[in-house]
Design an enzyme around this catalytic site. Structure first.
Site, PDB file in Angstrom:
ATOM      1  N   ALA A  33       0.863  -3.983  11.003  1.00 55.94           N
ATOM      2  CA  ALA A  33       2.163  -3.537  10.641  1.00 55.94           C
ATOM      3  C   ALA A  33       2.073  -2.190  10.040  1.00 55.94           C
ATOM      4  O   ALA A  33       0.819  -2.001   9.534  1.00 55.94           O
ATOM      5  CB  ALA A  33       2.449  -4.513   9.399  1.00 55.94           C
ATOM      6  N   LYS A  74       1.001  -1.200  -0.022  1.00 56.74           N
ATOM      7  CA  LYS A  74       0.005   0.261  -0.058  1.00 56.74           C
ATOM      8  C   LYS A  74       0.810   1.245   0.009  1.00 56.74           C
ATOM      9  O   LYS A  74       0.567   2.249  -0.780  1.00 56.74           O
ATOM     10  CB  LYS A  74      -1.021  -0.128   1.325  1.00 56.74           C
ATOM     11  CG  LYS A  74      -1.972  -1.126   0.941  1.00 56.74           C
ATOM     12  CD  LYS A  74      -2.756  -1.035   2.392  1.00 56.74           C
ATOM     13  CE  LYS A  74      -3.720  -2.133   2.731  1.00 56.74           C
ATOM     14  NZ  LYS A  74      -4.716  -2.265   3.845  1.00 56.74           N
ATOM     15  N   ALA A  88      -0.798   0.614   6.096  1.00 52.42           N
ATOM     16  CA  ALA A  88      -0.704  -0.295   7.503  1.00 52.42           C
ATOM     17  C   ALA A  88      -1.779  -1.378   7.036  1.00 52.42           C
ATOM     18  O   ALA A  88      -2.575  -1.168   6.184  1.00 52.42           O
ATOM     19  CB  ALA A  88      -1.456   0.625   8.312  1.00 52.42           C
ATOM     20  N   ASP A  89      -1.465  -2.593   7.518  1.00 52.96           N
ATOM     21  CA  ASP A  89      -2.659  -3.670   7.528  1.00 52.96           C
ATOM     22  C   ASP A  89      -2.547  -4.504   8.649  1.00 52.96           C
ATOM     23  O   ASP A  89      -1.606  -4.201   9.316  1.00 52.96           O
ATOM     24  CB  ASP A  89      -2.176  -4.544   6.243  1.00 52.96           C
ATOM     25  CG  ASP A  89      -3.575  -4.840   5.763  1.00 52.96           C
ATOM     26  OD1 ASP A  89      -4.209  -5.813   6.234  1.00 52.96           O
ATOM     27  OD2 ASP A  89      -4.051  -4.701   4.505  1.00 52.96           O
ATOM     28  N   SER A  90      -3.350  -5.389   8.653  1.00 47.71           N
ATOM     29  CA  SER A  90      -3.367  -6.299  10.033  1.00 47.71           C
ATOM     30  C   SER A  90      -4.062  -7.638   9.612  1.00 47.71           C
ATOM     31  O   SER A  90      -4.587  -7.877   8.733  1.00 47.71           O
ATOM     32  CB  SER A  90      -4.610  -5.743  10.895  1.00 47.71           C
ATOM     33  OG  SER A  90      -4.045  -4.749  11.615  1.00 47.71           O
TER      34      SER A  90
END
EC number: 3.6.1.9
Length: 198
Positions: A111, A57, A73-75
């Site tokens: 993250a 991203k 950001a990602d989870s």
């Protein structure tokens, strides 16, 4: 210097606003499902997948905007058996996810990756362990019906900062990681680079 959050997550944007940061949001439109499947097939861990999604991203937006710092950001969510849950596509899938997690522990990896000029320049990953209490089918049905508009965008079918807190017996980890971003390391880095007030 401009700061951009490459995310459509209202929770992540709210965290940055609450911290007093000036930023813009831009959706990266990364095919998360395809990238996750490819990384899983290559044997990557849920932790590494969260990092790779955040990087994809950030890099995608940063490659189009020279000199701009972009935060991706990602989870990811992993059950103890190693399986991963994705964002639910339907209320029925959300209910199924909650039934699978009920009475069990899961791990959430969030993250954040900063990129500039199309390349990553900083990263951090937070981990939280969460125990969902046993849930009745009636509770799950009511919870999903009342919260679908907000939980549809989350990997765990909950926003812990809202009604989702009712799901849990126990939580280990910082609240920002659970909401979707390792905020303290991010703020430390932003201050060091002059993108946040000292």
């Amino acid at each position: 210097m401009t700061l951009i959050l490459a995310s459509q997550s209202s929770g992540r944007a709210a965290m940055l606003r609450a911290a007093g940061l000036a930023f813009e949001t831009t959706a990266a439109h990364v095919d998360e499902e395809m990238l996750t499947a490819s990384l899983r097939a290559a044997g990557q861990t849920p932790r590494n997948i969260a990092d790779a999604l955040a990087e994809a991203k950030a890099v995608k937006i940063a490659s189009r905007l020279p000199g701009v710092t972009v935060i991706g950001a990602d989870s990811t969510l992993a059950l103890d058996d190693g399986s991963m849950l994705a964002k639910p596509e339907t209320p029925e899938e959300a209910a199924d996810h909650l039934r699978r997690m009920a009475g069990r522990r899961h791990r959430l990896f969030s993250a954040a990756v900063a990129a500039r000029d199309g390349a990553p320049i900083w990263r951090a990953i937070g981990e939280a362990k969460l125990w969902i209490r046993p849930l009745s089918d009636a509770f799950i049905a009511d919870y999903v019906a009342q919260n679908w508009d907000s939980i549809r965008w989350t990997v765990g079918c909950y926003e812990i900062e809202g009604a989702g807190v009712q799901l849990f017996d126990r939580v280990e980890g910082d609240p920002w990681t659970i909401i979707g971003m390792p905020m303290l390391p991010l703020l430390t880095w932003l201050r060091a680079t002059g993108l946040a007030p000292q």
